[in-house]
Design an enzyme around this catalytic site. Structure first.
Site, PDB file in Angstrom:
ATOM      1  N   LYS A   1      -4.963  -9.815  -5.792  1.00  0.00           N
ATOM      2  CA  LYS A   1      -6.166 -10.276  -5.199  1.00  0.00           C
ATOM      3  C   LYS A   1      -7.458  -9.213  -5.472  1.00  0.00           C
ATOM      4  CE  LYS A   1      -6.273  -8.066  -0.560  1.00  0.00           C
ATOM      5  NZ  LYS A   1      -6.907  -7.563   0.209  1.00  0.00           N
TER       6      LYS A   1
ATOM      7  N   LYS B   1     -11.207  -3.887  -2.688  1.00  0.00           N
ATOM      8  CA  LYS B   1     -12.184  -2.868  -2.799  1.00  0.00           C
ATOM      9  C   LYS B   1     -11.363  -1.656  -3.574  1.00  0.00           C
ATOM     10  CE  LYS B   1     -14.006  -3.723   1.820  1.00  0.00           C
ATOM     11  NZ  LYS B   1     -12.777  -3.633   2.590  1.00  0.00           N
TER      12      LYS B   1
ATOM     13  N   LYS C   1       0.573  -1.227   0.124  1.00  0.00           N
ATOM     14  CA  LYS C   1      -0.100   0.030  -0.013  1.00  0.00           C
ATOM     15  C   LYS C   1       0.819   1.173   0.051  1.00  0.00           C
ATOM     16  CE  LYS C   1      -4.423  -1.744   1.543  1.00  0.00           C
ATOM     17  NZ  LYS C   1      -5.551  -1.370   1.860  1.00  0.00           N
TER      18      LYS C   1
HETATM   19  N1  AQP Z   1      -9.281 -11.105  -2.787  1.00  0.00           N
HETATM   20  C1  AQP Z   1      -9.704 -11.911  -1.484  1.00  0.00           C
HETATM   21  N2  AQP Z   1      -9.883 -13.202  -1.283  1.00  0.00           N
HETATM   22  C2  AQP Z   1     -10.318 -13.853  -0.226  1.00  0.00           C
HETATM   23  N3  AQP Z   1     -10.437 -12.944   1.039  1.00  0.00           N
HETATM   24  C3  AQP Z   1     -10.196 -11.620   0.873  1.00  0.00           C
HETATM   25  N4  AQP Z   1     -10.422 -10.506   1.821  1.00  0.00           N
HETATM   26  C4  AQP Z   1     -10.128  -9.451   1.139  1.00  0.00           C
HETATM   27  N5  AQP Z   1      -9.704  -9.784  -0.110  1.00  0.00           N
HETATM   28  C5  AQP Z   1      -9.917 -11.018  -0.269  1.00  0.00           C
HETATM   29  C6  AQP Z   1     -10.746 -10.967   3.234  1.00  0.00           C
HETATM   30  O1  AQP Z   1     -11.838  -9.825   3.545  1.00  0.00           O
HETATM   31  C7  AQP Z   1     -11.603  -9.564   4.938  1.00  0.00           C
HETATM   32  C8  AQP Z   1     -11.841  -8.054   4.985  1.00  0.00           C
HETATM   33  O2  AQP Z   1     -10.864  -7.376   4.187  1.00  0.00           O
HETATM   34  P1  AQP Z   1     -10.446  -5.883   4.209  1.00  0.00           P
HETATM   35  O3  AQP Z   1     -11.427  -5.055   4.767  1.00  0.00           O
HETATM   36  O4  AQP Z   1      -9.046  -5.524   4.124  1.00  0.00           O
HETATM   37  O5  AQP Z   1     -10.957  -5.790   2.613  1.00  0.00           O
HETATM   38  P2  AQP Z   1     -10.041  -5.404   1.105  1.00  0.00           P
HETATM   39  O6  AQP Z   1     -11.056  -5.880  -0.040  1.00  0.00           O
HETATM   40  O7  AQP Z   1      -9.208  -6.667   1.336  1.00  0.00           O
HETATM   41  O8  AQP Z   1      -9.819  -4.279   1.217  1.00  0.00           O
HETATM   42  P3  AQP Z   1      -8.348  -3.692   0.771  1.00  0.00           P
HETATM   43  O9  AQP Z   1      -8.290  -3.994  -0.742  1.00  0.00           O
HETATM   44  O10 AQP Z   1      -7.345  -4.400   1.574  1.00  0.00           O
HETATM   45  O11 AQP Z   1      -8.284  -2.491   1.338  1.00  0.00           O
HETATM   46  P4  AQP Z   1      -9.266  -1.207   0.608  1.00  0.00           P
HETATM   47  O12 AQP Z   1     -10.158  -0.988   1.585  1.00  0.00           O
HETATM   48  O13 AQP Z   1      -8.313  -0.099   0.972  1.00  0.00           O
HETATM   49  O14 AQP Z   1      -9.192  -1.643  -0.881  1.00  0.00           O
HETATM   50  C9  AQP Z   1     -10.376 -10.088   5.567  1.00  0.00           C
HETATM   51  O15 AQP Z   1     -10.603 -11.274   6.100  1.00  0.00           O
HETATM   52  C10 AQP Z   1      -9.701 -10.250   4.057  1.00  0.00           C
HETATM   53  O16 AQP Z   1      -8.566 -11.575   4.404  1.00  0.00           O
END
Ligand code: AQP
Length: 340
Positions: free
Chosen positions: A210, A213, A129
């Site tokens: 992966k 969001k 990040k």
């Molecule tokens: N691609 C994925 N596959 C499986 N599990 C996932 N998780 C996130 N992405 C995957 C799991 O979802 C839970 C919540 O994670 P988060 O709030 O960190 O959501 P995110 O989508 O992963 O968001 P980002 O990308 O990290 O950050 P932003 O919000 O900045 O986009 C966790 O249990 C995670 O493992």
């Protein structure tokens, strides 16, 4: 609107002290996607049968990158609706907002005092990040200490997460063990629970990343609120590879393997076995889209029944239940650290 979530008496009856406690969180930073659901949230919902579930909308974590005022407020309400519609029962489990329980930030400071600068610098999520951001906040760097506090504040036994959070849970275990060795047997050491299938759902446009969001292209992520037509379009345009062999081989064929993995998790199948049913990418994409549409249909139906006020009331109830656990744990920590 009258939605029935059972009575308080029901919730007390099912949440006995003998059950292991599960804790996990999600950032309210955008609509929940298929990766969140298959990697983590589906497990949260299932674990309610056997554990005392504590599920948190981690709004303070979301502030670790710059946001417009008000953005997180709306997103938190929407994420709460997502969680309720995927099956988190706010009566049976504890569903709440991180900033409503002040002990999270207090315990995070204690965790920062036992965490090493070097170990925080090794966190891959921080590296990823910070490389892609113009402004890197100190909070982004110390993010895992707040996450550790979130988990440890609830005497958590199990942390159901996707594979991307494995390192942060290991870090939580390390610093909790260090804290206990300095101050006595104060914190419960948790274990992660990562699903065998669906632990890392990849982006449909960039299958080397992966699903996230904050992904660059909206076509890469399937959102819980997507219409049938949108889901079909996203799968149709999903990146595969130049040859046309359907084989489960995540290293060499990440796009096709991701489609097989999604189809497998959605239908409780096995990706290698499913691959034998296909000789072309087209039918695989059509079937994966259809399976996801079926999977999301009941969630979408339930979501449409939820209004803002009902959701706020349920989150207030959750904050009260969360404080009942968090306040005594924080007192235990204060007593152990021995400040005047
Ligand atoms: N691609 C994925 N596959 C499986 N599990 C996932 N998780 C996130 N992405 C995957 C799991 O979802 C839970 C919540 O994670 P988060 O709030 O960190 O959501 P995110 O989508 O992963 O968001 P980002 O990308 O990290 O950050 P932003 O919000 O900045 O986009 C966790 O249990 C995670 O493992």
């Amino acid at each position: 609107m009258a939605l029935s979530y059972g009575s308080m008496a029901d919730s007390e009856a099912t949440s006995t002290a003998t059950r292991p406690r599960a804790f996990s969180g999600i950032q309210p930073t955008g609509t929940v996607h298929l990766g969140n659901y298959l990697g983590a949230l589906r497990n949260w919902s299932r674990l309610q049968e056997t554990t005392d579930g504590v599920y948190c909308l981690v709004d303070l974590h979301a502030l670790s990158v710059p946001r417009e005022p008000g953005e997180i407020q709306r997103a938190t309400l929407e994420a709460a609706k997502d969680l309720i519609s995927i099956g988190i029962d706010p009566q049976r489990s504890t569903l709440f907002v991180q900033s409503h329980v002040r002990e999270h930030t207090e315990l995070a400071w204690q965790m920062q005092c036992v965490a090493g600068f070097g170990e925080l610098r090794r966190m891959t999520q921080f590296k990823d990040k910070s490389e892609s951001s113009q402004f890197v906040s100190a909070a982004l760097f110390t993010y895992p200490t707040l996450q550790a506090a979130d988990i440890l504040l609830y005497d958590t036994d199990i942390v159901p997460v996707g594979d991307d959070q494995r390192q942060h849970v290991e870090f939580t275990r390390d610093i909790a063990t260090r804290f206990n060795s300095r101050f006595g047997d104060v914190l419960v050491i948790p274990e992660h629970r990562i699903p065998q299938a669906g632990a890392r759902i990849m982006d449909l446009q960039h299958p080397e990343n992966k699903m996230s969001k904050s992904a660059e292209s909206p076509m890469g992520s399937v959102l819980l609120t997507d219409t049938e037509a949108q889901i079909e379009k996203k799968f149709k345009r999903a990146v595969t590879d130049t040859d046309s062999e359907v084989r489960y081989d995540p290293e060499n064929k990440p796009g096709v393997s991701n489609l097989l993995a999604i189809l497998a998790v959605a239908t409780d199948g096995d990706p290698t076995t499913l691959a034998e049913n296909y000789t072309q990418y087209g039918p695989l994409k059509t079937d994966a889209a259809a399976a996801v549409i079926e999977l999301l249909r009941p969630i979408q139906n339930k979501r449409s029944e939820l209004d803002d006020q009902t959701t706020v009331d349920l989150l207030n109830l959750g904050a009260d239940k969360a404080r009942d656990v968090a306040v005594p744990v924080m007192e235990r920590v204060r007593d152990a650290v021995k400040l005047l």
